[in-house]
Design a protein around this motif. Structure first.
Motif, mmCIF file in Angstrom:
data_model
loop_
_atom_site.group_PDB
_atom_site.id
_atom_site.type_symbol
_atom_site.label_atom_id
_atom_site.label_comp_id
_atom_site.label_asym_id
_atom_site.label_seq_id
_atom_site.Cartn_x
_atom_site.Cartn_y
_atom_site.Cartn_z
ATOM 1 N N LEU A 359 0.828 -1.212 0.000
ATOM 2 C CA LEU A 359 0.000 0.000 0.000
ATOM 3 C C LEU A 359 0.861 1.261 0.000
ATOM 4 O O LEU A 359 0.602 2.213 -0.734
ATOM 5 C CB LEU A 359 -0.917 0.005 1.228
ATOM 6 C CG LEU A 359 -2.046 -1.030 1.221
ATOM 7 C CD1 LEU A 359 -2.729 -1.087 2.588
ATOM 8 C CD2 LEU A 359 -3.073 -0.711 0.141
ATOM 9 N N VAL A 360 1.909 1.256 0.821
ATOM 10 C CA VAL A 360 2.740 2.456 0.975
ATOM 11 C C VAL A 360 3.686 2.636 -0.202
ATOM 12 O O VAL A 360 3.796 3.726 -0.770
ATOM 13 C CB VAL A 360 3.541 2.378 2.297
ATOM 14 C CG1 VAL A 360 4.537 3.527 2.375
ATOM 15 C CG2 VAL A 360 2.596 2.403 3.486
ATOM 16 N N GLU A 361 4.381 1.556 -0.559
ATOM 17 C CA GLU A 361 5.482 1.694 -1.510
ATOM 18 C C GLU A 361 5.051 1.519 -2.966
ATOM 19 O O GLU A 361 5.655 2.111 -3.856
ATOM 20 C CB GLU A 361 6.590 0.682 -1.158
ATOM 21 C CG GLU A 361 7.271 1.016 0.169
ATOM 22 C CD GLU A 361 8.146 -0.115 0.696
ATOM 23 O OE1 GLU A 361 8.456 -1.041 -0.062
ATOM 24 O OE2 GLU A 361 8.494 -0.060 1.903
ATOM 25 N N LYS A 362 4.022 0.716 -3.204
ATOM 26 C CA LYS A 362 3.637 0.457 -4.592
ATOM 27 C C LYS A 362 2.349 1.186 -4.977
ATOM 28 O O LYS A 362 2.280 1.823 -6.016
ATOM 29 C CB LYS A 362 3.441 -1.061 -4.810
ATOM 30 C CG LYS A 362 4.726 -1.868 -4.661
ATOM 31 C CD LYS A 362 5.484 -1.870 -5.948
ATOM 32 C CE LYS A 362 6.896 -2.439 -5.920
ATOM 33 N NZ LYS A 362 7.491 -2.929 -4.744
ATOM 34 N N HIS A 363 1.336 1.078 -4.126
ATOM 35 C CA HIS A 363 0.024 1.599 -4.533
ATOM 36 C C HIS A 363 -0.075 3.125 -4.402
ATOM 37 O O HIS A 363 -0.325 3.818 -5.369
ATOM 38 C CB HIS A 363 -1.084 0.920 -3.737
ATOM 39 C CG HIS A 363 -2.465 1.208 -4.264
ATOM 40 N ND1 HIS A 363 -2.986 0.551 -5.357
ATOM 41 C CD2 HIS A 363 -3.408 2.108 -3.871
ATOM 42 C CE1 HIS A 363 -4.204 1.023 -5.604
ATOM 43 N NE2 HIS A 363 -4.473 1.968 -4.724
ATOM 44 N N PHE A 364 0.144 3.641 -3.189
ATOM 45 C CA PHE A 364 -0.021 5.085 -2.974
ATOM 46 C C PHE A 364 1.288 5.844 -3.118
ATOM 47 O O PHE A 364 1.301 7.033 -3.390
ATOM 48 C CB PHE A 364 -0.616 5.345 -1.593
ATOM 49 C CG PHE A 364 -2.058 4.929 -1.472
ATOM 50 C CD1 PHE A 364 -3.040 5.572 -2.214
ATOM 51 C CD2 PHE A 364 -2.425 3.896 -0.629
ATOM 52 C CE1 PHE A 364 -4.375 5.194 -2.109
ATOM 53 C CE2 PHE A 364 -3.752 3.506 -0.517
ATOM 54 C CZ PHE A 364 -4.730 4.150 -1.259
ATOM 55 N N LYS A 365 2.406 5.187 -2.889
ATOM 56 C CA LYS A 365 3.733 5.819 -2.958
ATOM 57 C C LYS A 365 3.811 7.068 -2.069
ATOM 58 O O LYS A 365 4.375 8.097 -2.449
ATOM 59 C CB LYS A 365 4.082 6.184 -4.405
ATOM 60 C CG LYS A 365 4.212 4.961 -5.315
ATOM 61 C CD LYS A 365 4.849 5.362 -6.642
ATOM 62 C CE LYS A 365 5.302 4.182 -7.460
ATOM 63 N NZ LYS A 365 4.280 3.500 -8.211
ATOM 64 N N THR A 366 3.252 6.977 -0.883
ATOM 65 C CA THR A 366 3.274 8.073 0.081
ATOM 66 C C THR A 366 2.915 7.467 1.438
ATOM 67 O O THR A 366 2.356 6.372 1.488
ATOM 68 C CB THR A 366 2.252 9.165 -0.316
ATOM 69 O OG1 THR A 366 2.276 10.211 0.637
ATOM 70 C CG2 THR A 366 0.847 8.613 -0.400
#
Length: 480
Positions: A359-366
């Motif tokens: 979720l953090v690194e691939k999907h939202f990148k934030t």
RNA sequence: UCCUCCUUAGCUCAGUUGGUUUAGAGCACCUGACUGUUAAUCAGGGGGUCCUAGGUUCAAGUCCUAGAGGGGGAGCCA
């Protein structure tokens, strides 16, 4: 003459003023007529170059001066004739304070492995890396207090020895003065803790939250910043048996106010490091870049350390509910292609590290804040939502390190809270003092916990939590 | 706690299918050279319980078993 710190000396002009410095030799480079010493006193990352001219000194004056020796040097601070530094100290009076026998002293002017340095934790402050980490850690401690002080929060010293297991946060370390070889027993043959120091069984705290709540329900906005202890047999790069936790607790805050504060605080702290520790951060960035050169291209970070820190300060944290997170994960490529070790199939299961990272690194990148988790996977004190299925929990997830903050709006309703305690087998009787806050003038309130060392992992770019605390306490390790 | 990898000089590491002298290299240390170095450079030298204990073999740093220590991953969480 009064000692000048090397940090200050390096910011002066080379006008031949006389100064005295003291510090530890990091490196010696000698030739026939001249020798150069790199001296560091911990005041900053950089060394001061001391020049020894053998026209003025005995040829053997440096015979016992090796890496690690402590020295006091008086001389003229002059513009450096060599490149690489602006000023240098032309020695006039040289004193060796303490030798460091090179046959025994383990540190050398070269790169050492972090594993090796952990085995000599008593000396690793003398490396560039741990000097930098120590200074950044200090700056962040100071920034935490400054942030809350400037917002009108009061710092609360919650007790380190407690008589309660606050949230079932983990196994506890017992504190006792009983003779473990022959403890007093009751008639039933069990240990008689009424004979113990406090007249009851006591432990080291696993969280200051409950005590912070007591204070918040009078002082409005408080925070604790103290050591916490967990006797879990966790052997990972992000767990310690003894770590420092920041736990703000605020009356009249709902979960949205709570998230706003958490986001503002994290950005403030990272900004503070960027503004006050730039030399050390640049060094840490270089170290990390060099380390990543060994890795294959696809495993390297997309951003350098400083870029990542600036990015976090500038970006809005993405806020989603647990339910939304599950929907995203169920529909995600790695889930459909069965790339997750723990496939996401239905609502109600806890998120695994790999899911958070996706979720953090691939999907939202934030950075991402996930709220409203199922009640069954969260603690008893979190406020129940109207749906009776989810609680007002919030977890802040960061790239690389995962969960950095866990918090919630607290259940302020007495009946609801005691019901939850019964459901989750929390001993109501021992918590009478906690429950009284809900009996007398209860108000909506919220709070969270930030693992200080995890924040430092993020800011320093190091991978192992044992390297951002001076003396790490982990299973089977309390040497220093 | 589970899975997995590692352990050779003070440090970082080579060491081939088990077999040729006394187990190697770089750094560090010692000696010498060098008029300004930047983890200085050049020449030479000293330095080893190959993690420990068993075992297999004519022969073990190398293979097997157990143990100790450490790394990485997972779980628990902050």
């Amino acid at each position: 003459m009064k000692r000048t710190k090397i940090k200050d000396a390096l910011s002066m002009s080379g006008d031949n003023r006389k100064i005295l410095i003291m510090g530890w030799v990091r490196n010696k480079r000698a030739s026939k007529n001249l020798a150069f010493l790199a001296v560091n006193d911990g005041s900053c990352l950089h060394h001061l170059q001391v020049v020894i001219d053998f026209d003025h000194f005995d040829n053997h004056i440096l015979d016992d001066v090796h890496t690690g020796a402590s020295v006091a040097v008086e001389g003229k601070l002059s513009t450096s004739q060599g490149t690489g530094q602006n000023v240098e100290l032309q020695a006039e009076d040289f004193r060796l304070l303490g030798k460091a026998d090179p046959n025994e002293y383990p540190l050398q002017p070269k790169r050492h492995s972090l594993e090796f340095l952990r085995e000599i934790a008593h000396l690793r402050f003398r490396t560039n890396l741990f000097g930098a980490v120590t200074r950044v850690r200090h700056a962040m401690i100071f920034a935490v207090h400054k942030f809350f002080n400037d917002k009108g929060f009061y710092n609360i010293h919650s007790p380190i020895i407690t008589g309660s297991d606050a949230e079932g946060a983990g196994e506890m370390f017992q504190v006792t003065t009983l003779d473990l070889n022959k403890p007093p027993k009751t008639k039933d043959g069990v240990i008689d803790y009424s004979k113990d120091f406090f007249g009851k069984q006591t432990n080291l705290t696993v969280s200051g939250q409950l005590e912070a709540e007591l204070a918040a329900l009078a002082m409005s906005e408080v925070y604790t910043f103290g050591p916490t202890f967990r006797a879990e047999n966790s052997n990972t790069v992000r767990h310690l048996a003894e770590f420092w936790m920041i736990e703000p607790e605020m009356a009249f805050y709902d979960i949205n106010d709570n998230m706003d504060l958490a986001e503002e605080m994290l950005k403030y702290l990272v900004r503070y490091a960027l503004d006050n520790c730039i030399d050390d951060l640049k060094f840490l960035e270089q170290r990390r870049t060099n380390e990543e050169k060994q890795k294959p291209q696809n495993e390297r970070s997309a951003m350098s350390l400083l870029e990542r820190l600036e990015f976090v300060v500038a970006s809005d944290f993405k806020r989603i509910t647990y339910t939304e997170a599950i929907d995203i994960l169920i529909e995600s490529k790695p889930n459909k292609k069965k790339k997750f070790n723990y496939p996401v199939e239905s609502w109600g299961t806890d998120l695994q590290s790999e899911h958070e990272r996706f979720l953090v690194e691939k999907h939202f990148k934030t950075p991402v804040i996930i709220t409203d988790y199922p009640k069954d996977i969260k603690a008893f004190y979190m406020k129940m939502n109207e749906d009776n299925k989810t609680v007002r929990a919030m977890d802040v997830l960061f790239p690389q390190i995962g969960e950095i903050i866990g918090g919630s709006q607290r259940e302020e309703n007495y009946d609801m809270l005691t019901k939850r305690m019964k459901d989750m087998d929390v001993p109501e009787k021992e918590m009478w003092w906690f429950l009284e806050t809900r009996k007398f003038g209860t108000v909506p309130h919220s709070g969270y916990g930030l693992g200080f060392e995890r924040l430092l992992l993020f800011v320093t770019g190091l991978n192992n939590i044992r390297d951002v605390i001076p003396f790490p306490r982990t299973p089977k390790n309390a040497e220093f």
